[in-house]
Design an enzyme around this catalytic site. Structure first.
Site, PDB file in Angstrom:
ATOM      1  N   ASP A   1       4.937  -0.247  11.983  1.00 47.83           N
ATOM      2  CA  ASP A   1       3.632  -0.734  11.515  1.00 47.83           C
ATOM      3  C   ASP A   1       3.366  -2.186  11.922  1.00 47.83           C
ATOM      4  O   ASP A   1       2.279  -2.709  11.665  1.00 47.83           O
ATOM      5  CB  ASP A   1       3.523  -0.593   9.987  1.00 47.83           C
TER       6      ASP A   1
ATOM      7  N   LYS B   1       0.833  -1.216   0.000  1.00 48.72           N
ATOM      8  CA  LYS B   1       0.000   0.000   0.000  1.00 48.72           C
ATOM      9  C   LYS B   1       0.865   1.262   0.000  1.00 48.72           C
ATOM     10  O   LYS B   1       0.642   2.172  -0.788  1.00 48.72           O
ATOM     11  CB  LYS B   1      -0.915   0.003   1.227  1.00 48.72           C
ATOM     12  N   ASN B   2       1.858   1.307   0.884  1.00 53.90           N
ATOM     13  CA  ASN B   2       2.610   2.557   1.028  1.00 53.90           C
ATOM     14  C   ASN B   2       3.514   2.843  -0.169  1.00 53.90           C
ATOM     15  O   ASN B   2       3.804   3.999  -0.463  1.00 53.90           O
ATOM     16  CB  ASN B   2       3.406   2.558   2.334  1.00 53.90           C
TER      17      ASN B   2
ATOM     18  N   ARG C   1      -8.572   0.263   5.180  1.00 55.48           N
ATOM     19  CA  ARG C   1      -7.685   1.221   4.513  1.00 55.48           C
ATOM     20  C   ARG C   1      -6.454   0.518   3.962  1.00 55.48           C
ATOM     21  O   ARG C   1      -5.844   0.994   3.009  1.00 55.48           O
ATOM     22  CB  ARG C   1      -7.193   2.272   5.511  1.00 55.48           C
TER      23      ARG C   1
ATOM     24  N   CYS D   1      -3.836   7.870  10.065  1.00 55.24           N
ATOM     25  CA  CYS D   1      -4.153   7.277  11.360  1.00 55.24           C
ATOM     26  C   CYS D   1      -3.642   8.167  12.478  1.00 55.24           C
ATOM     27  O   CYS D   1      -2.568   8.762  12.373  1.00 55.24           O
ATOM     28  CB  CYS D   1      -3.507   5.896  11.476  1.00 55.24           C
TER      29      CYS D   1
ATOM     30  N   ARG E   1       1.907  14.119  13.430  1.00 52.89           N
ATOM     31  CA  ARG E   1       2.528  13.700  12.169  1.00 52.89           C
ATOM     32  C   ARG E   1       2.846  14.928  11.331  1.00 52.89           C
ATOM     33  O   ARG E   1       2.151  15.244  10.364  1.00 52.89           O
ATOM     34  CB  ARG E   1       1.624  12.689  11.450  1.00 52.89           C
TER      35      ARG E   1
END
Ligand code: UD1
Length: 430
Positions: free
Chosen positions: A305, A22-23, A397, A117, A122
């Protein structure tokens, strides 16, 4: 509101296929609009954050053709505005990649401030520092990051903190800047390398990705390419930890074992067996786990993560373990939920001290964020009785067909959308 309902206690057996990262995919999709030619991207995960980003680039005019659920063609020649804002894009962290992509290509970007999230503050100060040192003015106006310049000029940038997002974002803008950019103290994550490979396949000149110094010589134009995204190391790690918790024997397929080294090392420490193949890993667990210590660190360290999933494992490991979170300060929000499932965890500053219990007990819990949500599902798979996980929006997500992949391995888990469906599941499994 959809929920996962789980009847715990089944060991996992079989094979699971891991999707694209995903990232990496989020950054690659943003970078794809930097050329006016058509780019084909394969191995995209079909998850919510990806679909939000695709929608956003479509809204500014890019042509997006969904070849199938995992493959798109993107043409950025139709882009007519550089302002990106909608209620969904504000919620995803990776919206910031559009700043680097648009600034590089059009010398102007206006993008909603990133959300994502809630795992701690952040900031994007390092991204902004990078763009400014390349000659752009960057201001926050009405909730948008507005970056513009007449000339984007290569420069020497030292990142005060290792940041995946800032490294990739600066690398994207620099790919189309004038002259040479050097990023020092760059992040080394596999997705940094993947985005660099993608940009290079479009004609960029990026060297050193995967080390802490990246050198980029800007080019005037990028061209078409066909590219396949790397496998998702976090999705893979999540399944590996699920097997460790429930016991069983699973082949996790379509992965790059090297990217999983830190995860694998911890599984060995807690007493599981892990076999590595060219593009798969096999995890064997008897469900009996030993205590250990873990600290999250930038790659190749243990990934933040995977931190909640690790804590779930250690919650049922013999003895006392510690989990130290060194990247995000607010990543223990799941602890109260896990405590409701019987865990014994004390958090002191950025360290969770975990005393293993024999078993979790099923309860109704909320997913506080993406990875913690997945971790609570793992706890539910191991627990006695029924667990209901609310707010699975977060989990979706980043995990494609999470419950289906787990069911195929023998888990009793279903996605339900109302009380009636929930009761039906409970009746079926009891
Ligand atoms: C990305 C991942 C996220 C992962 C994280 C760390 C995406 C969309 N998200 O997030 O899943 O948990 O990497 O592997 O790819 N920082 C600053 N200033 C900045 C940027 C970051 O101080 O301008 C700090 C952060 O607060 C954090 C650390 O640097 O403490 C690392 O953050 P970063 O690597 O940038 O994470 P993200 O790119 O947000």
């Amino acid at each position: 509101m959809e929920q996962y309902v789980i009847k715990g206690g089944n060991p996992l057996y079989g094979e699971v296929e891991i999707g694209g990262a995903k990232n990496a995919a989020l950054a690659i999709l943003a970078a794809a609009i930097m050329t006016d030619e058509t780019v084909t991207i394969d191995n995209l995960p079909n998850v919510r954050d990806i679909n939000v980003l695709l929608q956003a680039i479509q809204e500014i005019g890019a042509k997006v053709e969904r070849v199938d659920v995992h493959k798109v063609k993107i043409n950025g020649s139709f882009i007519r505005e550089v302002s990106v804002d909608n209620e969904f894009i504000r919620k995803i962290r990776a919206s910031y990649y559009l700043i680097g992509a648009l600034l590089g290509k059009y010398r102007h970007a206006e993008v909603a401030l990133p959300g994502g999230c809630d795992i701690g503050s952040r900031p994007i100060d390092l991204h902004i520092k990078g763009f400014r040192s390349m000659g752009a003015t960057v201001e926050i106006e009405h909730g948008l990051v507005v970056a513009k310049t007449d000339r984007l000029v290569g420069t020497h940038i030292y990142l005060d903190k290792v940041s995946v997002g800032a490294t990739i974002n600066i690398m994207m803008a620099a790919a189309m800047a004038e002259g040479k950019t050097v990023i020092e103290n760059a992040a080394k994550e596999p997705h940094v390398v993947d985005v660099a490979n993608f940009l290079n396949s479009m004609g960029a000149n990026i060297r050193g990705a995967g080390t802490d110094v990246i050198r980029i010589v800007g080019v005037e134009k990028l061209h078409k390419t066909e590219y396949s995204v790397i496998p998702d190391q976090i999705e893979a790690g999540t399944f590996m930890f699920a097997v460790a918790a429930t016991g069983g024997d699973v082949l996790v397929k379509d992965v790059i074992p090297k990217h999983l080294e830190a995860t694998t090392a911890k599984l060995l420490e807690v007493g599981c067996k892990v076999e590595e193949f060219d593009d798969a890993v096999r995890v064997i667990s008897d469900g009996k786990l030993n205590h250990t210590q873990v600290t999250t660190l930038p790659y190749p360290g243990f990934p933040t993560d995977m931190q909640p999933q690790m804590a779930v494992l250690l919650g049922i490991a013999e003895g006392t373990s510690t989990v130290t979170e060194s990247i995000f300060e607010n990543r223990f929000k799941y602890v109260d939920e896990l405590t409701r499932m019987g865990a014994t965890i004390k958090v002191e500053s950025n360290i969770a001290i975990i005393t293993g219990v024999k078993k979790y007990s099923g309860a109704r819990v909320n997913a506080p964020d993406l990875r913690a949500g997945a971790a609570l599902v793992i706890a539910g798979l191991e627990a006695d009785g029924i667990t209901v996980v609310d707010d699975i929006y977060y989990i979706e997500r980043g995990y494609e067909e999470f419950e289906k992949k787990l069911s195929k391995l023998g888990a009793q888990i279903e996605k339900v959308s109302d009380e009636k469906e929930l009761q039906k599941f409970i009746l079926k499994v009891s």
